[in-house]
Enzyme design. Structure first.
Site, PDB file in Angstrom:
ATOM      1  N   THR A 186       1.280  -1.363   0.047  1.00 50.32           N
ATOM      2  CA  THR A 186      -0.207   0.081   0.153  1.00 50.32           C
ATOM      3  C   THR A 186       0.750   1.531  -0.043  1.00 50.32           C
ATOM      4  OG1 THR A 186      -0.216  -0.206   2.723  1.00 50.32           O
ATOM      5  CG2 THR A 186      -2.125  -0.908   1.093  1.00 50.32           C
ATOM      6  N   ARG A 187       1.017   1.709   1.207  1.00 46.61           N
ATOM      7  CA  ARG A 187       1.777   3.143   0.762  1.00 46.61           C
ATOM      8  C   ARG A 187       3.138   2.943   0.442  1.00 46.61           C
ATOM      9  NH1 ARG A 187       4.717   6.387   2.216  1.00 46.61           N
ATOM     10  NH2 ARG A 187       4.265   8.642   3.122  1.00 46.61           N
TER      11      ARG A 187
ATOM     12  N   ASP B  37       4.881  -8.137   6.737  1.00 45.81           N
ATOM     13  CA  ASP B  37       4.189  -7.945   5.877  1.00 45.81           C
ATOM     14  C   ASP B  37       5.000  -7.707   4.680  1.00 45.81           C
ATOM     15  OD1 ASP B  37       1.143 -10.081   5.104  1.00 45.81           O
ATOM     16  OD2 ASP B  37       1.558  -7.540   4.121  1.00 45.81           O
TER      17      ASP B  37
ATOM     18  N   TYR C   9       5.384  -5.860  -3.605  1.00 44.91           N
ATOM     19  CA  TYR C   9       5.464  -4.657  -3.770  1.00 44.91           C
ATOM     20  C   TYR C   9       6.602  -3.939  -3.831  1.00 44.91           C
ATOM     21  CZ  TYR C   9       1.835  -6.153  -0.301  1.00 44.91           C
ATOM     22  OH  TYR C   9       0.178  -6.478   0.255  1.00 44.91           O
TER      23      TYR C   9
ATOM     24  N   HIS D 238      -0.794 -14.372  -3.202  1.00 44.73           N
ATOM     25  CA  HIS D 238      -1.595 -13.203  -3.827  1.00 44.73           C
ATOM     26  C   HIS D 238      -2.642 -13.264  -3.929  1.00 44.73           C
ATOM     27  CE1 HIS D 238       0.474  -9.571  -3.107  1.00 44.73           C
ATOM     28  NE2 HIS D 238      -0.673  -9.074  -2.351  1.00 44.73           N
TER      29      HIS D 238
ATOM     30  N   GLN E 181      -5.346 -14.514   3.788  1.00 47.36           N
ATOM     31  CA  GLN E 181      -5.396 -13.442   4.273  1.00 47.36           C
ATOM     32  C   GLN E 181      -5.764 -12.148   2.904  1.00 47.36           C
ATOM     33  OE1 GLN E 181      -2.390  -9.798   3.054  1.00 47.36           O
ATOM     34  NE2 GLN E 181      -1.878 -10.723   5.321  1.00 47.36           N
TER      35      GLN E 181
ATOM     36  N   LEU F 212      -8.105  -0.625   8.803  1.00 52.19           N
ATOM     37  CA  LEU F 212      -8.599   1.180   9.145  1.00 52.19           C
ATOM     38  C   LEU F 212      -9.706   1.406   8.575  1.00 52.19           C
ATOM     39  CD1 LEU F 212      -5.179   1.849  10.966  1.00 52.19           C
ATOM     40  CD2 LEU F 212      -7.209   1.021  12.286  1.00 52.19           C
TER      41      LEU F 212
ATOM     42  N   THR G 181      -1.715  -4.226   9.780  1.00 52.09           N
ATOM     43  CA  THR G 181      -1.579  -3.123   9.058  1.00 52.09           C
ATOM     44  C   THR G 181      -0.590  -2.356   8.851  1.00 52.09           C
ATOM     45  OG1 THR G 181      -2.792  -0.776  10.162  1.00 52.09           O
ATOM     46  CG2 THR G 181      -1.408  -2.202  11.178  1.00 52.09           C
TER      47      THR G 181
ATOM     48  N   SER H 149       3.008   5.766   7.743  1.00 50.94           N
ATOM     49  CA  SER H 149       4.577   6.290   7.657  1.00 50.94           C
ATOM     50  C   SER H 149       5.124   6.716   9.471  1.00 50.94           C
ATOM     51  CB  SER H 149       4.499   7.644   6.647  1.00 50.94           C
ATOM     52  OG  SER H 149       3.112   8.003   6.825  1.00 50.94           O
TER      53      SER H 149
ATOM     54  N   ARG I 113       1.732   6.149  14.881  1.00 49.12           N
ATOM     55  CA  ARG I 113       0.936   4.828  14.670  1.00 49.12           C
ATOM     56  C   ARG I 113       1.082   3.507  14.677  1.00 49.12           C
ATOM     57  NH1 ARG I 113      -2.180   8.205   9.973  1.00 49.12           N
ATOM     58  NH2 ARG I 113      -3.541   9.199  11.540  1.00 49.12           N
TER      59      ARG I 113
HETATM   60  N1  LIG Z   1      -2.802  -9.376   0.239  1.00 49.88           N
HETATM   61  C1  LIG Z   1      -3.153  -8.351  -0.126  1.00 49.88           C
HETATM   62  O1  LIG Z   1      -3.999  -7.950  -1.723  1.00 49.88           O
HETATM   63  C2  LIG Z   1      -3.061  -6.916   0.588  1.00 49.88           C
HETATM   64  C3  LIG Z   1      -2.368  -7.216   1.672  1.00 49.88           C
HETATM   65  N2  LIG Z   1      -2.002  -5.582   2.786  1.00 49.88           N
HETATM   66  C4  LIG Z   1      -1.161  -5.602   2.810  1.00 49.88           C
HETATM   67  O2  LIG Z   1      -2.239  -4.865   4.415  1.00 49.88           O
HETATM   68  C5  LIG Z   1      -1.230  -4.234   5.003  1.00 49.88           C
HETATM   69  C6  LIG Z   1      -2.471  -2.386   5.494  1.00 49.88           C
HETATM   70  O3  LIG Z   1      -3.170  -2.303   3.863  1.00 49.88           O
HETATM   71  P1  LIG Z   1      -3.267  -1.411   4.508  1.00 49.88           P
HETATM   72  O4  LIG Z   1      -4.637  -0.796   3.896  1.00 49.88           O
HETATM   73  O5  LIG Z   1      -2.499   0.279   3.943  1.00 49.88           O
HETATM   74  O6  LIG Z   1      -4.062  -1.030   5.713  1.00 49.88           O
HETATM   75  P2  LIG Z   1      -5.039   0.378   6.486  1.00 49.88           P
HETATM   76  O7  LIG Z   1      -6.189  -0.081   6.938  1.00 49.88           O
HETATM   77  O8  LIG Z   1      -4.027  -0.070   8.021  1.00 49.88           O
HETATM   78  O9  LIG Z   1      -4.513   1.430   6.487  1.00 49.88           O
HETATM   79  C7  LIG Z   1      -2.682   2.574   6.682  1.00 49.88           C
HETATM   80  C8  LIG Z   1      -2.879   3.438   6.042  1.00 49.88           C
HETATM   81  O10 LIG Z   1      -3.786   3.952   6.560  1.00 49.88           O
HETATM   82  C9  LIG Z   1      -3.332   5.603   7.018  1.00 49.88           C
HETATM   83  N3  LIG Z   1      -3.964   5.492   8.603  1.00 49.88           N
HETATM   84  C10 LIG Z   1      -3.872   5.524   9.454  1.00 49.88           C
HETATM   85  N4  LIG Z   1      -5.011   5.981  10.600  1.00 49.88           N
HETATM   86  C11 LIG Z   1      -5.718   6.247   9.839  1.00 49.88           C
HETATM   87  C12 LIG Z   1      -6.430   7.581  10.441  1.00 49.88           C
HETATM   88  N5  LIG Z   1      -6.934   7.332  11.864  1.00 49.88           N
HETATM   89  N6  LIG Z   1      -7.921   8.548   9.797  1.00 49.88           N
HETATM   90  C13 LIG Z   1      -6.734   8.122   8.235  1.00 49.88           C
HETATM   91  N7  LIG Z   1      -5.447   7.606   7.433  1.00 49.88           N
HETATM   92  C14 LIG Z   1      -5.450   6.900   8.634  1.00 49.88           C
HETATM   93  C15 LIG Z   1      -2.450   5.007   7.126  1.00 49.88           C
HETATM   94  O11 LIG Z   1      -1.327   6.890   6.972  1.00 49.88           O
HETATM   95  P3  LIG Z   1      -0.106   7.294   7.437  1.00 49.88           P
HETATM   96  O12 LIG Z   1       0.829   6.485   6.842  1.00 49.88           O
HETATM   97  O13 LIG Z   1      -0.421   8.756   6.990  1.00 49.88           O
HETATM   98  O14 LIG Z   1      -0.443   6.461   9.578  1.00 49.88           O
HETATM   99  C16 LIG Z   1      -1.777   3.952   6.046  1.00 49.88           C
HETATM  100  O15 LIG Z   1      -1.591   4.500   4.780  1.00 49.88           O
HETATM  101  C17 LIG Z   1      -0.243  -3.434   3.435  1.00 49.88           C
HETATM  102  O16 LIG Z   1       1.172  -2.429   4.036  1.00 49.88           O
HETATM  103  C18 LIG Z   1       0.327  -5.206   2.876  1.00 49.88           C
HETATM  104  O17 LIG Z   1       1.331  -4.944   3.497  1.00 49.88           O
HETATM  105  C19 LIG Z   1      -2.890  -4.634   1.934  1.00 49.88           C
HETATM  106  C20 LIG Z   1      -3.597  -4.551   0.790  1.00 49.88           C
HETATM  107  C21 LIG Z   1      -3.813  -6.025  -0.428  1.00 49.88           C
END
Ligand SMILES: NC(=O)C1=CN([C@@H]2O[C@H](COP(=O)(O)OP(=O)(O)OC[C@H]3O[C@@H](n4cnc5c(N)ncnc54)[C@H](OP(=O)(O)O)[C@@H]3O)[C@@H](O)[C@H]2O)C=CC1
Length: 302
Positions: A26-27, A58, A63, A121, A178, A209, A253, A256, A260
């Site tokens: 993701t990020r 993870d 990625y 995946h 997952q 989240l 989760t 950055s 958090r």
């Molecule tokens: N198997 C698959 O197909 C997939 C796996 N994944 C895995 O899951 C991991 C996590 O996925 P992700 O969707 O990012 O998880 P989350 O839902 O935990 O989101 C994390 C993101 O949300 C932001 N965030 C956190 N808290 C808040 C808040 N209160 N308000 C607004 N924004 C917030 C963070 O930004 P900030 O950096 O500013 O804190 C970060 O970019 C990925 O990195 C990957 O490893 C993800 C997608 C697909």
């Protein structure tokens, strides 16, 4: 801060941490191989590796962040048995010829002898791209498990029908599925939550989240989560992650922001009541579905 950790026992008897706080997709995801190396990701993993107890990172071939993970691991003094590394073989974007080659390359890039968990995946394998079937891919996963290169094996984004198909020939049942899971998407695909709970395939949740990331002023859930955050003196993120974990799903989760990452590590020092868990479940299921990934394939299930 004193952390309470939680370890979950998988269907093969092995243990896995109750949360993964460093997702490297993701990020941090790089769409193109030539995208810039991320010093920020290295720093973020290094910070997380300084937290006490077992850290779950993870990763995935898709990625393209193995180099950053490897750098942070080399710079860390944390013992290998306190680090839990997940990696995933890339389907449907092909990077290496098969799961065996994919894992070998990942281990080299991360400087590791084994991963703790290796996943397929995605279940839909395009025969024009790959020269193996889903069953053959799983057989290679089983070989990697038997060779000790992957201590646990599993899948990601699998539907009930994919698991049923595999079950006809698997020798080793997947330890993990997952999937995308949060209060606004409690079944990525029909029936998958109950199926995995019933068949002892541990679920992990990416996008845990989303209800706090996609807030609309009419939404009731974020308001309720805010009240609970005040009640337990926790952040709203911690409440949301704890709900996922009390639904028996391991949150995956990422962030950055160091604070958090630390907060996500500290979700086992309190417990929501059963009524609170059920109320979040109910508010979430009354909301429109929000699906962030694999939309081309799975929007039809919204
Ligand atoms: N198997 C698959 O197909 C997939 C796996 N994944 C895995 O899951 C991991 C996590 O996925 P992700 O969707 O990012 O998880 P989350 O839902 O935990 O989101 C994390 C993101 O949300 C932001 N965030 C956190 N808290 C808040 C808040 N209160 N308000 C607004 N924004 C917030 C963070 O930004 P900030 O950096 O500013 O804190 C970060 O970019 C990925 O990195 C990957 O490893 C993800 C997608 C697909």
């Amino acid at each position: 801060m004193s952390y309470q950790t939680s370890l979950i026992t998988l269907n093969n008897g092995n243990k896995i941490p109750g949360i993964s706080i460093i997702g490297t997709g993701t990020r941090w995801y790089k769409y193109n191989p030539e995208d810039k190396y991320s010093d920020a990701l290295v720093k973020q993993i290094e910070n997380a590796l300084e937290l006490p107890g077992m850290l779950h990172i993870d990763c995935a071939e898709m990625y393209q962040t193995h180099a950053e993970v490897g750098e942070a691991l080399r710079n860390s003094k944390k013992p290998r048995d306190e680090i839990f590394i997940t990696d995933k073989y890339a389907i449907p974007r092909k990077f290496s010829s098969n799961p065996k080659e994919g894992l070998k390359l990942a281990l080299e890039k991360m400087g590791l002898e084994y991963v703790d968990l290796y996943l397929l995946h995605f279940p839909i394998i395009d025969p024009k791209l790959y020269d193996f079937t889903l069953e053959e891919a799983w057989k290679m996963m089983e070989d990697l498990y038997n060779e000790g290169l992957a201590k646990n094996i599993g899948v990601s984004n699998f539907r009930v029908e994919d698991l049923e198909q595999l079950s006809k020939s698997w020798v080793i049942k997947p330890q993990i599925n997952q999937i995308e899971f949060n209060a606004y998407l409690q079944n990525q695909t029909p029936g998958i939550y109950d199926y995995c709970i019933k068949n002892n395939i541990q679920l992990e949740a990416f996008c845990p989240l989303v209800p706090l990331r996609e807030v609309n002023e009419k939404d009731l859930l974020p308001l309720y989560v805010k009240q609970l955050a005040q009640k337990y003196s926790k952040t709203e993120n911690q409440i949301m992650l704890r709900w996922v974990s009390q639904r028996k799903v391991i949150p995956v989760t990422t962030s950055s922001r160091p604070e958090r990452v630390r907060d996500a590590y500290d979700i086992f020092s309190f417990e929501l009541t059963q009524d609170e868990v059920e109320f979040i479940t109910k508010l979430g299921s009354q909301h429109d579905t929000i699906r962030k990934y694999w939309n081309v394939y799975y929007d039809k299930y919204n």
